[in-house]
Write a protein that holds these residues in place. Structure first.
Motif, PDB file in Angstrom:
ATOM      1  N   PRO A 129      13.530  -7.533   2.009  1.00  0.00           N
ATOM      2  CA  PRO A 129      12.060  -7.452   2.060  1.00  0.00           C
ATOM      3  C   PRO A 129      11.555  -6.298   2.932  1.00  0.00           C
ATOM      4  O   PRO A 129      10.538  -5.680   2.618  1.00  0.00           O
ATOM      5  N   MET A 130      12.272  -5.992   4.021  1.00  0.00           N
ATOM      6  CA  MET A 130      11.860  -4.875   4.877  1.00  0.00           C
ATOM      7  C   MET A 130      11.927  -3.563   4.082  1.00  0.00           C
ATOM      8  O   MET A 130      10.985  -2.770   4.108  1.00  0.00           O
ATOM      9  N   LEU A 131      13.019  -3.341   3.365  1.00  0.00           N
ATOM     10  CA  LEU A 131      13.154  -2.115   2.576  1.00  0.00           C
ATOM     11  C   LEU A 131      12.089  -2.058   1.480  1.00  0.00           C
ATOM     12  O   LEU A 131      11.528  -0.997   1.211  1.00  0.00           O
ATOM     13  N   GLY A 132      11.788  -3.193   0.876  1.00  0.00           N
ATOM     14  CA  GLY A 132      10.732  -3.237  -0.133  1.00  0.00           C
ATOM     15  C   GLY A 132       9.380  -2.871   0.454  1.00  0.00           C
ATOM     16  O   GLY A 132       8.604  -2.123  -0.159  1.00  0.00           O
ATOM     17  N   LYS A 133       9.095  -3.372   1.650  1.00  0.00           N
ATOM     18  CA  LYS A 133       7.832  -3.060   2.320  1.00  0.00           C
ATOM     19  C   LYS A 133       7.770  -1.579   2.700  1.00  0.00           C
ATOM     20  O   LYS A 133       6.710  -0.953   2.625  1.00  0.00           O
ATOM     21  N   MET A 134       8.919  -0.995   3.078  1.00  0.00           N
ATOM     22  CA  MET A 134       8.952   0.430   3.391  1.00  0.00           C
ATOM     23  C   MET A 134       8.567   1.250   2.154  1.00  0.00           C
ATOM     24  O   MET A 134       7.808   2.215   2.260  1.00  0.00           O
ATOM     25  N   MET A 135       9.063   0.860   1.003  1.00  0.00           N
ATOM     26  CA  MET A 135       8.713   1.569  -0.220  1.00  0.00           C
ATOM     27  C   MET A 135       7.239   1.367  -0.559  1.00  0.00           C
ATOM     28  O   MET A 135       6.577   2.276  -1.042  1.00  0.00           O
ATOM     29  N   GLU A 136       6.724   0.182  -0.256  1.00  0.00           N
ATOM     30  CA  GLU A 136       5.300  -0.093  -0.501  1.00  0.00           C
ATOM     31  C   GLU A 136       4.429   0.787   0.399  1.00  0.00           C
ATOM     32  O   GLU A 136       3.469   1.408  -0.070  1.00  0.00           O
ATOM     33  N   VAL A 137       4.767   0.847   1.695  1.00  0.00           N
ATOM     34  CA  VAL A 137       3.988   1.647   2.651  1.00  0.00           C
ATOM     35  C   VAL A 137       3.996   3.123   2.258  1.00  0.00           C
ATOM     36  O   VAL A 137       2.986   3.805   2.371  1.00  0.00           O
ATOM     37  N   SER A 138       5.148   3.606   1.769  1.00  0.00           N
ATOM     38  CA  SER A 138       5.256   5.024   1.396  1.00  0.00           C
ATOM     39  C   SER A 138       4.884   5.274  -0.062  1.00  0.00           C
ATOM     40  O   SER A 138       5.035   6.401  -0.549  1.00  0.00           O
ATOM     41  N   LYS A 139       4.384   4.235  -0.734  1.00  0.00           N
ATOM     42  CA  LYS A 139       4.026   4.340  -2.156  1.00  0.00           C
ATOM     43  C   LYS A 139       5.169   4.942  -2.973  1.00  0.00           C
ATOM     44  O   LYS A 139       4.970   5.758  -3.860  1.00  0.00           O
ATOM     45  N   GLY A 140       6.392   4.524  -2.620  1.00  0.00           N
ATOM     46  CA  GLY A 140       7.575   4.951  -3.351  1.00  0.00           C
ATOM     47  C   GLY A 140       8.044   6.358  -3.064  1.00  0.00           C
ATOM     48  O   GLY A 140       8.972   6.842  -3.712  1.00  0.00           O
ATOM     49  N   THR A 141       7.451   7.020  -2.057  1.00  0.00           N
ATOM     50  CA  THR A 141       7.814   8.415  -1.794  1.00  0.00           C
ATOM     51  C   THR A 141       8.989   8.560  -0.832  1.00  0.00           C
ATOM     52  O   THR A 141       9.621   9.615  -0.798  1.00  0.00           O
ATOM     53  N   PHE A 142       9.297   7.536  -0.038  1.00  0.00           N
ATOM     54  CA  PHE A 142      10.370   7.666   0.946  1.00  0.00           C
ATOM     55  C   PHE A 142      11.707   7.775   0.227  1.00  0.00           C
ATOM     56  O   PHE A 142      12.026   6.976  -0.646  1.00  0.00           O
ATOM     57  N   ALA A 143      12.481   8.790   0.602  1.00  0.00           N
ATOM     58  CA  ALA A 143      13.758   9.015  -0.072  1.00  0.00           C
ATOM     59  C   ALA A 143      14.720   9.771   0.832  1.00  0.00           C
ATOM     60  O   ALA A 143      14.306  10.525   1.713  1.00  0.00           O
TER      61      ALA A 143
END
Length: 129
Positions: free
Chosen positions: A52-66
């Motif tokens: 869930p933490m990793l999912g929230k990170m992707m949500e916060v970055s609108k899928g841009t974190f890579a």
């Protein structure tokens, strides 16, 4: 598969969003050390917390974190160090910086992850409180 092969497969799975491979590689009891002073910082235990933490990170970055680059994989014992570059956009902050991911492998599974950023204050601002 060697520990370096496992780490390379892990990075590739992260970069391609291959959840099935990540599920096979990461222990359900993984210990994840997220550095800094932001909403995701701290030690997270088990995929029930890490997922869930990793999912929230992707949500916060609108899928841009890579992870945009993984250059060197170095192993000593159970640990593999990976030099990386990561990037994204969140909370009005453009992020692109080098870092190091350390993964500990036991029995063919990643059982511990430690992350290091080259500019922790920038990453803290990126993730926000």
């Amino acid at each position: 598969m060697s520990n370096i092969d496992i780490a390379k497969t892990y990075i590739k799975a992260i970069q391609t969003g291959d959840q099935a491979t990540l599920g096979q590689l990461i222990s359900p009891d993984v210990i994840w050390h997220q550095p800094g002073n932001h909403q995701f910082s701290g030690t997270h235990r088990g995929m029930a917390a890490v997922g869930p933490m990793l999912g929230k990170m992707m949500e916060v970055s609108k899928g841009t974190f890579a992870i945009t680059r993984a250059d060197h994989f170095m192993a000593t014992g159970d640990w593999v160090a990976i030099t990386i570059e990561f990037a994204g956009e969140a909370n009005g902050v453009q992020l692109r910086q080098p870092g190091v991911d350390l993964v500990r492998v036991e029995g063919g599974k990643i059982v511990e992850v430690r992350l290091f950023s080259s500019d922790q204050p920038q990453e803290d601002a990126f993730w926000g409180q």
